[in-house]
Design a protein around this motif. Structure first.
Motif, PDB file in Angstrom:
ATOM      1  N   ARG A 142      12.156  10.689  -7.549  1.00  0.00           N
ATOM      2  CA  ARG A 142      12.940  10.086  -6.469  1.00  0.00           C
ATOM      3  C   ARG A 142      14.367  10.640  -6.517  1.00  0.00           C
ATOM      4  O   ARG A 142      14.983  10.688  -7.579  1.00  0.00           O
ATOM      5  CB  ARG A 142      12.981   8.566  -6.676  1.00  0.00           C
ATOM      6  CG  ARG A 142      13.735   7.794  -5.603  1.00  0.00           C
ATOM      7  CD  ARG A 142      13.975   6.362  -6.053  1.00  0.00           C
ATOM      8  NE  ARG A 142      12.756   5.661  -6.409  1.00  0.00           N
ATOM      9  CZ  ARG A 142      12.023   4.950  -5.550  1.00  0.00           C
ATOM     10  NH1 ARG A 142      12.399   4.820  -4.299  1.00  0.00           N
ATOM     11  NH2 ARG A 142      10.928   4.337  -5.963  1.00  0.00           N
ATOM     12  N   ARG A 255       0.181  13.173  -4.161  1.00  0.00           N
ATOM     13  CA  ARG A 255       0.923  12.167  -4.937  1.00  0.00           C
ATOM     14  C   ARG A 255       1.478  11.074  -4.020  1.00  0.00           C
ATOM     15  O   ARG A 255       1.466   9.891  -4.366  1.00  0.00           O
ATOM     16  CB  ARG A 255       2.066  12.835  -5.707  1.00  0.00           C
ATOM     17  CG  ARG A 255       1.593  13.675  -6.883  1.00  0.00           C
ATOM     18  CD  ARG A 255       2.763  14.378  -7.568  1.00  0.00           C
ATOM     19  NE  ARG A 255       2.309  15.148  -8.706  1.00  0.00           N
ATOM     20  CZ  ARG A 255       2.106  14.642  -9.933  1.00  0.00           C
ATOM     21  NH1 ARG A 255       2.387  13.383 -10.183  1.00  0.00           N
ATOM     22  NH2 ARG A 255       1.654  15.405 -10.907  1.00  0.00           N
ATOM     23  N   ARG A 256       1.976  11.488  -2.854  1.00  0.00           N
ATOM     24  CA  ARG A 256       2.524  10.493  -1.912  1.00  0.00           C
ATOM     25  C   ARG A 256       1.424   9.559  -1.425  1.00  0.00           C
ATOM     26  O   ARG A 256       1.638   8.355  -1.283  1.00  0.00           O
ATOM     27  CB  ARG A 256       3.208  11.195  -0.737  1.00  0.00           C
ATOM     28  CG  ARG A 256       4.510  11.853  -1.162  1.00  0.00           C
ATOM     29  CD  ARG A 256       5.164  12.627  -0.031  1.00  0.00           C
ATOM     30  NE  ARG A 256       6.467  13.125  -0.471  1.00  0.00           N
ATOM     31  CZ  ARG A 256       7.041  14.247  -0.029  1.00  0.00           C
ATOM     32  NH1 ARG A 256       6.419  14.992   0.879  1.00  0.00           N
ATOM     33  NH2 ARG A 256       8.207  14.629  -0.482  1.00  0.00           N
ATOM     34  N   ALA A 259       0.724   7.102  -4.174  1.00  0.00           N
ATOM     35  CA  ALA A 259       1.782   6.086  -4.253  1.00  0.00           C
ATOM     36  C   ALA A 259       1.578   5.042  -3.153  1.00  0.00           C
ATOM     37  O   ALA A 259       1.691   3.835  -3.403  1.00  0.00           O
ATOM     38  CB  ALA A 259       3.159   6.741  -4.130  1.00  0.00           C
ATOM     39  N   TRP A 282       6.966  11.485  -6.668  1.00  0.00           N
ATOM     40  CA  TRP A 282       6.132  10.658  -7.537  1.00  0.00           C
ATOM     41  C   TRP A 282       5.575  11.400  -8.742  1.00  0.00           C
ATOM     42  O   TRP A 282       4.363  11.422  -8.964  1.00  0.00           O
ATOM     43  CB  TRP A 282       4.997  10.009  -6.728  1.00  0.00           C
ATOM     44  CG  TRP A 282       5.524   9.189  -5.576  1.00  0.00           C
ATOM     45  CD1 TRP A 282       5.561   9.536  -4.266  1.00  0.00           C
ATOM     46  CD2 TRP A 282       6.122   7.876  -5.659  1.00  0.00           C
ATOM     47  NE1 TRP A 282       6.160   8.542  -3.525  1.00  0.00           N
ATOM     48  CE2 TRP A 282       6.498   7.504  -4.349  1.00  0.00           C
ATOM     49  CE3 TRP A 282       6.368   6.977  -6.711  1.00  0.00           C
ATOM     50  CZ2 TRP A 282       7.125   6.289  -4.055  1.00  0.00           C
ATOM     51  CZ3 TRP A 282       6.982   5.766  -6.418  1.00  0.00           C
ATOM     52  CH2 TRP A 282       7.350   5.432  -5.108  1.00  0.00           C
ATOM     53  N   PHE A 285       4.498   6.989 -11.388  1.00  0.00           N
ATOM     54  CA  PHE A 285       4.478   5.737 -10.627  1.00  0.00           C
ATOM     55  C   PHE A 285       4.679   4.622 -11.638  1.00  0.00           C
ATOM     56  O   PHE A 285       3.767   4.287 -12.396  1.00  0.00           O
ATOM     57  CB  PHE A 285       3.161   5.568  -9.859  1.00  0.00           C
ATOM     58  CG  PHE A 285       3.216   4.451  -8.851  1.00  0.00           C
ATOM     59  CD1 PHE A 285       3.665   4.689  -7.554  1.00  0.00           C
ATOM     60  CD2 PHE A 285       2.862   3.155  -9.208  1.00  0.00           C
ATOM     61  CE1 PHE A 285       3.747   3.650  -6.629  1.00  0.00           C
ATOM     62  CE2 PHE A 285       2.937   2.117  -8.289  1.00  0.00           C
ATOM     63  CZ  PHE A 285       3.372   2.366  -6.988  1.00  0.00           C
ATOM     64  N   ILE A 349      -1.072   8.891 -12.244  1.00  0.00           N
ATOM     65  CA  ILE A 349      -0.853   9.499 -10.917  1.00  0.00           C
ATOM     66  C   ILE A 349      -0.955  11.008 -11.072  1.00  0.00           C
ATOM     67  O   ILE A 349      -0.274  11.605 -11.908  1.00  0.00           O
ATOM     68  CB  ILE A 349       0.487   9.067 -10.276  1.00  0.00           C
ATOM     69  CG1 ILE A 349       0.573   9.586  -8.835  1.00  0.00           C
ATOM     70  CG2 ILE A 349       1.709   9.501 -11.085  1.00  0.00           C
ATOM     71  CD1 ILE A 349       1.629   8.869  -7.981  1.00  0.00           C
TER      72      ILE A 349
END
Ligand SMILES: *Cc1c(COP(=O)(O)O)cnc(C)c1O
Length: 370
Positions: A142, A255-256, A259, A282, A285, A349
């Protein structure tokens, strides 16, 4: 109950990730093997061009690890004995270690309790007469908010550096002079060994990093005008990373999606979720669970074949090797980082983690937290 290896949900599954690329990876390794060029050859140059292009930077310089990328970036910023570098107490140890290696002191600023990225206001409050640089970390994939930090750094003539080891390709990264990446195997773009890079839009910084990674050699390849080291990325890693780089965008999408899948499945459970963020990549997570239950929860999940991890169990200001360096670094001084260290739990993840696996993780968590 014994869990079959097939039923285990690992934190990250690199064999799965590499399986469809196996022939290409093997061909790339073979190409390097037969080339006779193993250090600073055509693979490293090509990878640097392709990486800079893919990430929208003027230059990328391959180095031996994310840790050495930090070291080189701090060296370019002129960090040395007696200097202070403002950074976060909630990161991998390498972030602070690189500062200390140069004889400088890490000066910590507490994190935003929601994102666990550094709180810009807290960081600005810790800038003082000895501050040489500010080292932001884009944690877990992030982007850390940098606008206010950049303004504060510009005003005072301080370098802004970014540790993006966990955040390759995140929009918003790159406001600072240099951005560091890691190709540790479990990062979003991982090699089959160690590697890293420094991204920059400043050609002079790129040249300086190229010199530092190769013992401070000058452009004439004869004179050593500055002290550097051996921070080189090797041809084999560069060739393997070139095979993986084109797949990165797709892996980031995966990955998104995972999430989002976690957010949907876990939103009604009594645990803290990382704030949704469509631009995050991500790498981890990380949920928050009551501190007194976390370790038992980990063991219970492990018994059901679900791997988890704790990033990070001890905040940096309380790590024995770093604790004496910042006078404001007693237990209780950075309460949000300390609380995150007690409550964080990283769930599996990785691209290829199936919906069925997500269902199983969510069901297990619901039962254990009921
Ligand atoms: C992985 C990581 C590093 C170090 O990278 P290496 O390639 O393992 O040296 C530095 N900072 C952060 C935040 C990381 O996650």
């Amino acid at each position: 109950m014994r869990i079959n290896e097939v039923d285990r949900i690992p934190l990250v599954d690199l064999e799965l990730l590499h399986a469809p690329l196996h022939a290409q990876l093997a061909a790339a390794a073979e190409r390097v093997l037969r080339s006779g060029r193993y250090i600073l050859g055509p693979e490293v140059s090509a990878f640097e061009r392709e990486l800079a292009e893919a990430l929208g930077f003027a230059a990328a310089v391959g180095v031996s690890s994310g840790t050495d990328a930090l070291l080189a970036a701090l060296m370019v910023a002129g960090v040395g004995p007696g200097d202070e570098v403002v950074t976060t107490p909630y990161s991998f140890v390498a972030t602070a270690e690189a500062i200390v290696r140069l004889g400088a002191r890490p000066v910590f600023a507490d994190v935003d309790p929601a994102t666990t990225n550094m709180d810009p206001d807290a960081a600005i409050r810790r800038i003082g007469p000895r501050t040489r640089a500010l080292l932001a970390v884009h944690l877990f994939g992030r982007a850390a908010p940098l606008d206010a930090l950049r303004a504060a750094c510009c005003q005072r003539g301080i370098a802004l550096l970014e540790d993006a080891a966990q955040s390759i390709g995140v929009p918003g990264v790159g406001l600072g002079e240099a951005v560091t990446l890691s190709f540790f195997p479990s990062k979003n773009l991982g090699g089959m060994g160690d590697g890293g890079a420094v991204l920059t839009n400043d050609p002079q910084i790129a040249d300086r990093i190229r010199s530092l990674r190769n013992h401070g050699v000058g452009a004439d390849k004869l004179r050593h005008e500055r002290l550097g080291g051996n921070f080189r990325l090797d041809e084999l890693q560069a060739a393997l990373l070139r095979v993986k780089l084109p797949a990165l965008a797709g892996w980031t999408d995966a990955r998104r999606a995972i999430a989002r899948g976690y957010h949907q499945r876990l939103q009604h459970l009594p645990l803290g979720l990382p704030p949704p963020d469509d631009s995050a990549v991500w790498n981890q997570f990380v949920v928050r669970v009551p501190a007194e239950r976390r370790d038992a929860l980990r063991s219970d999940l492990a018994r059901q074949g679900i791997d988890t991890a704790v990033y990070y169990p001890i905040p940096l200001h309380l790590q024995p090797v770093l604790a004496d360096l910042d006078p404001a670094a007693a237990p209780g001084d950075f309460p949000y980082a300390e609380r995150a260290a007690r409550e964080s739990l990283a769930l599996p993840i990785f691209p290829g983690l199936s919906d069925a696996a997500l269902d199983r993780i969510a069901t297990a968590l619901a039962a254990l937290l009921a």
